[in-house]
Design a protein around this motif. Structure first.
Motif, mmCIF file in Angstrom:
data_model
loop_
_atom_site.group_PDB
_atom_site.id
_atom_site.type_symbol
_atom_site.label_atom_id
_atom_site.label_comp_id
_atom_site.label_asym_id
_atom_site.label_seq_id
_atom_site.Cartn_x
_atom_site.Cartn_y
_atom_site.Cartn_z
ATOM 1 N N GLY A 139 1.098 -1.039 -0.021
ATOM 2 C CA GLY A 139 0.121 -0.181 0.084
ATOM 3 C C GLY A 139 0.846 1.555 -0.186
ATOM 4 N N HIS A 140 2.291 1.249 0.408
ATOM 5 C CA HIS A 140 2.599 1.728 0.241
ATOM 6 C C HIS A 140 3.799 2.561 -1.160
ATOM 7 N N ALA A 141 3.999 3.791 -2.084
ATOM 8 C CA ALA A 141 4.530 4.012 -2.921
ATOM 9 C C ALA A 141 5.420 4.567 -2.892
ATOM 10 N N LEU A 142 7.024 4.958 -3.874
ATOM 11 C CA LEU A 142 7.557 5.633 -4.167
ATOM 12 C C LEU A 142 7.502 6.436 -5.758
ATOM 13 N N LEU A 143 7.641 7.686 -5.768
ATOM 14 C CA LEU A 143 7.445 8.256 -7.285
ATOM 15 C C LEU A 143 9.547 8.568 -7.394
#
Length: 383
Positions: A139-143
């Motif tokens: 559920g986490h994300a990295l741009l």
């Protein structure tokens, strides 16, 4: 997800809550590649596609469920599943799909919002998400930006963020979406992980040299294939907006001079339709030495032989000549400009995806190719 960035960015700006289903991995005869997405908002509106119709109904319901319970899940649909027939995936393929809720309080929403805004502007961006690993990372994300900077986090492990960002930059440079397999490393998170890196880059360039009727048809096909299309010709009477209304750019300039000053990359395709030695030779002499995806030139077989002779005399090596697709296009028996444009586009697609160009009927080649090679990469210990 980034393949539907325009629509999703509008949803974010409107404050909508939604869940997004993203293809993570495929096997066998699957119609969509990793990164393809379907999104469903809280009102039940759906956009995008993950399978060309095979499993859309089941994925739609999973998105609705994710909006209700706030859980990120990874689901596999395949021919061997008991419910394969029920969901319609009877073609023999396997699809892994990550369903992520993007509600108002979602950890990933700020990162998704930033990534969608960047992609909607036509700029390069990559989004990394854990697809298999500890529950607290889901559920986490990295741009990740092209220069290596990044926003967000994959669950509170700075070393993991740095390692993934480094790999994501390489994938972004190549315009690729892929999965990364990370070995167990205490500095990362202590457990094996699989991470999807989804890249969005500006449209690849198609430069069509020669403002002829065949070029007008090729411009239309190039736009259909999502290229940024430029028409270049030294003759202002022919290189006009009236003749090429679908082109993104029109350059009235000697072709070789335009090519020398314009930006190209490994996805660029160059189609030389000038059919005139005074344009062709200086242009191809430069084009065949550039790191582009495709160089094709129109002409009869006699023209081809004469052109090659002139290029050799100009100092072009045999290795460089072997890059030239001439006569341009696949043998479709094409006669009209539209048919010829189709044959050129077919060769470009086959070159990009690793296709053979032979009929599928009676052949034993894969239906779906991906010329970029395997989608999975493995990272060991990261210093």
């Amino acid at each position: 997800m980034l393949d539907i960035a325009d629509e999703l960015n509008r949803w974010v700006e409107q404050g909508r809550e939604f869940a997004v289903a993203t293809v993570v991995a495929v096997g066998g005869s699957a119609p969509r590649q990793p990164g393809a997405a379907l999104a469903v908002d809280s009102e039940g509106t759906a956009i995008g596609s993950v399978s060309g119709g095979c499993v859309e109904g089941a994925v739609y319901e999973l998105c609705r469920q994710a909006l209700d319970d706030g859980e990120t899940v990874l689901e596999r649909f395949g021919y061997s599943d008991e419910d394969a027939f029920a969901v319609g995936l009877t073609c023999g393929g396997v699809i892994d799909i990550l369903i992520t809720p993007v509600g108002a309080g979602s950890a990933a929403r700020p990162v998704f919002a930033a990534a969608l805004a960047v992609a909607a502007r036509g700029e390069a961006a990559a989004v990394a998400r854990v697809t298999e690993g500890p529950a607290e990372l889901m559920g986490h994300a990295l741009l990740v930006h092209p220069g290596g900077g990044y926003e967000g986090a994959l669950g509170g492990h700075p070393e993991l963020d740095r390692a993934v960002a480094e790999e994501a930059v390489a994938l972004l440079d190549a315009g690729r979406t892929a999965t990364l397999s990370l070995g167990a490393d205490g500095r990362l998170c202590g457990q094996p992980l699989t991470v999807l890196v989804e890249s969005s880059v500006p449209a690849p360039r198609m430069i069509v040299f020669g403002a002829i009727d065949f070029a007008a048809a090729l411009v239309r096909v190039g736009k259909f294939l999502n290229y940024h299309v430029t028409v270049c010709d030294a003759r202002p009477v022919f290189a006009t907006r009236t003749r090429f209304p679908d082109a993104d750019e029109i350059a009235v300039e000697w072709p070789h001079r335009y090519l020398e000053r314009t930006a190209v990359d490994p996805r660029t395709v160059l189609c030389v339709l000038t059919h005139d030695a005074k344009f062709d030779i200086p242009l191809l002499e430069r084009a065949l030495r550039m790191p582009v995806a495709y160089v094709g030139a129109m002409g009869s077989r006699r023209t081809h032989l004469d052109r090659n002779r002139r290029l050799r005399e100009a100092g072009v090596s045999e290795l460089e000549l072997n890059r030239l697709r001439s006569p341009i296009g696949l043998d479709l028996g094409a006669r009209t400009p539209e048919e010829t444009a189709l044959s050129i586009a077919a060769e470009i697609v086959a070159n990009r995806r690793g296709g053979s160009g032979v009929p599928l009927a009676g052949a034993h080649t894969p239906i779906h190719h991906d010329g970029s090679g395997p989608t999975g990469r493995r990272i060991g210990s990261v210093a």
